[in-house]
Design an enzyme around this catalytic site. Structure first.
Site, short mmCIF file in Angstrom:
data_model
loop_
_atom_site.label_atom_id
_atom_site.label_comp_id
_atom_site.label_asym_id
_atom_site.label_seq_id
_atom_site.Cartn_x
_atom_site.Cartn_y
_atom_site.Cartn_z
CG ASN A 184 -1.89 -1.16 1.20
OD1 ASN A 184 -2.06 -1.79 0.16
ND2 ASN A 184 -2.52 -1.45 2.32
CB VAL A 185 1.07 4.11 -2.20
CG1 VAL A 185 1.86 3.19 -3.12
CG2 VAL A 185 -0.33 4.32 -2.75
CG HIS A 213 3.89 -1.91 -4.75
ND1 HIS A 213 2.72 -2.63 -4.84
CD2 HIS A 213 4.86 -2.74 -5.24
CE1 HIS A 213 2.96 -3.83 -5.36
NE2 HIS A 213 4.25 -3.93 -5.59
CB CYS A 232 14.10 15.45 -7.80
SG CYS A 232 14.63 16.59 -9.09
CB CYS A 262 13.15 19.69 -7.04
SG CYS A 262 14.14 18.67 -5.92
N GLY A 294 -5.30 -9.12 3.05
CA GLY A 294 -5.99 -8.17 2.17
C GLY A 294 -5.30 -7.90 0.85
CB THR A 295 -2.57 -8.69 -1.01
OG1 THR A 295 -2.07 -8.68 -2.35
CG2 THR A 295 -1.92 -9.82 -0.24
CB SER A 296 -6.10 -9.87 -5.31
OG SER A 296 -5.16 -9.09 -6.01
CG ASN A 315 -8.49 -11.59 0.86
OD1 ASN A 315 -9.57 -11.09 0.56
ND2 ASN A 315 -7.38 -11.30 0.20
P1 OAD Z 1 -6.29 -5.86 -4.88
O1 OAD Z 1 -7.37 -4.86 -5.16
O2 OAD Z 1 -5.76 -6.62 -6.03
O3 OAD Z 1 -6.81 -6.92 -3.80
C1 OAD Z 1 -7.46 -6.50 -2.64
C2 OAD Z 1 -7.80 -7.74 -1.82
O4 OAD Z 1 -8.37 -7.29 -0.60
C3 OAD Z 1 -8.82 -8.68 -2.47
O5 OAD Z 1 -8.32 -10.00 -2.41
C4 OAD Z 1 -10.08 -8.53 -1.61
O6 OAD Z 1 -10.78 -9.76 -1.45
C5 OAD Z 1 -9.48 -8.10 -0.27
N1 OAD Z 1 -10.37 -7.27 0.55
C6 OAD Z 1 -11.21 -6.28 0.15
N2 OAD Z 1 -11.81 -5.73 1.21
C7 OAD Z 1 -11.36 -6.37 2.31
C8 OAD Z 1 -11.62 -6.26 3.71
N3 OAD Z 1 -12.44 -5.34 4.21
N4 OAD Z 1 -10.97 -7.11 4.55
C9 OAD Z 1 -10.11 -8.04 4.07
N5 OAD Z 1 -9.84 -8.18 2.76
C10 OAD Z 1 -10.44 -7.37 1.89
O7 OAD Z 1 -5.13 -5.08 -4.10
P2 OAD Z 1 -3.62 -5.52 -3.86
O8 OAD Z 1 -3.50 -6.99 -3.77
O9 OAD Z 1 -3.10 -4.69 -2.76
O10 OAD Z 1 0.28 -1.70 -7.19
O11 OAD Z 1 -2.95 -5.03 -5.22
C11 OAD Z 1 -1.57 -5.19 -5.40
C12 OAD Z 1 -1.00 -4.05 -6.21
O12 OAD Z 1 -1.76 -3.89 -7.42
C13 OAD Z 1 -1.12 -2.68 -5.54
O13 OAD Z 1 -0.07 -2.43 -4.64
C14 OAD Z 1 -1.07 -1.74 -6.69
C15 OAD Z 1 -1.99 -2.48 -7.64
O14 OAD Z 1 -1.84 -2.21 -8.99
C16 OAD Z 1 0.76 -0.57 -7.71
O15 OAD Z 1 0.10 0.45 -7.84
C17 OAD Z 1 2.19 -0.68 -8.10
#
Ligand code: OAD
Length: 234
Positions: A92-93, A109, A117, A137, A177-179, A203
């Site tokens: 997360n950013v 990320h 810069c 800058c 919480g990551t897909s 998740n």
């Molecule tokens: P995703 O949007 O791909 O996945 C989010 C995950 O969170 C999914 O698996 C959902 O099921 C889960 N989720 C949603 N709400 C939730 C909740 N309340 N409690 C628990 N889980 C929940 O996001 P990321 O996996 O973070 O990169 O995506 C990875 C990267 O893709 C990001 O860092 C970003 C993006 O493009 C960049 O911008 C470089």
């Protein structure tokens, strides 16, 4: 529960969803509303810097309006209280881990609140306001070369060497919480597992990579993360 010497936590957009920030790939997610190829690549930034700045300015403003939630707080508490070593690697950013008190944290990320810069000075600085082509800058005084300190598609994430060591040394790896759609983060579980860690997914629902994890617990992050951490002990 057994005692773990080294715990690595990987977080993604799902941990910040209940704070009010959009995820990327859910039905209402950012990449359903916006074309990532127009916003999150170095090529997009060269083609249309104003559009890219506008997107990240909006996100920076939005993050200011929300707060950390119970899941961020439970992790920060665990960092302080768990007798083993706990590291949070976040994709997360946003800064919601920090605002909850998280310290041992890696933003692989990048961060919305930092700028870089590219006009030769290379300085990375804290920045909480809007950014544009006209922004000067603070380090070298040149305008037109600042960009969000965010890893775009096609760029190499930060801290990968340190992360690789952590993954090899950890005895518990928890993905929250990551897909698991974006590499290299999506492959961290395999490394941790290959080097003997127990692997757990927390998740909203089982992800496509569920089978790689030893255990999975499903529900809202604000419920399942505090519960999981309480059950870990000390
Ligand atoms: P995703 O949007 O791909 O996945 C989010 C995950 O969170 C999914 O698996 C959902 O099921 C889960 N989720 C949603 N709400 C939730 C909740 N309340 N409690 C628990 N889980 C929940 O996001 P990321 O996996 O973070 O990169 O995506 C990875 C990267 O893709 C990001 O860092 C970003 C993006 O493009 C960049 O911008 C470089």
């Amino acid at each position: 529960m057994p005692f773990y010497n080294n715990i690595v936590i990987l977080t993604g957009a799902g941990i910040s969803a209940e704070s009010g920030l959009d995820t990327f790939r859910d039905k209402e997610g950012l990449w359903a509303k916006y074309d990532l190829m127009e916003l999150a690549t170095p090529e997009a930034f060269s083609r249309n810097p104003d559009l890219v700045h506008e997107f990240y300015n909006a996100r920076r403003r939005q993050v200011k309006q929300v707060n950390s939630n119970a899941a961020h707080m439970a992790l920060a508490r665990m960092e302080m209280e768990y007798p083993g070593y706990v590291t949070i690697i976040t994709q997360n950013v946003d800064d919601l881990h920090e605002r909850a008190g998280g310290i041992n944290l890696m933003h692989m990320h990048g961060e919305l609140n930092r700028i870089r810069c590219e006009g030769g000075c290379g300085a990375v600085q804290t920045w909480r306001d809007d950014l544009g082509r006209e922004t000067v800058c603070p380090s070298c005084g040149k305008a037109g070369h600042l960009r969000p300190h965010i890893v775009w598609f096609g760029e190499v994430p930060f801290h990968l060497e340190a992360i690789d060591i952590l993954l090899r040394e950890c005895d518990l790896f928890v993905s929250i919480g990551t897909s698991g759609s974006v590499y290299p983060a999506a492959g961290f579980v395999q490394t941790a597992r290959a080097f003997g860690a127990k692997t757990v997914e927390l998740n909203m629902e089982p992800t496509a990579g569920r089978d790689v994890f030893d255990e999975g617990y499903y529900g809202q992050a604000t419920e399942i993360v505090p519960k999981f951490i309480n059950e870990l002990g000390p």
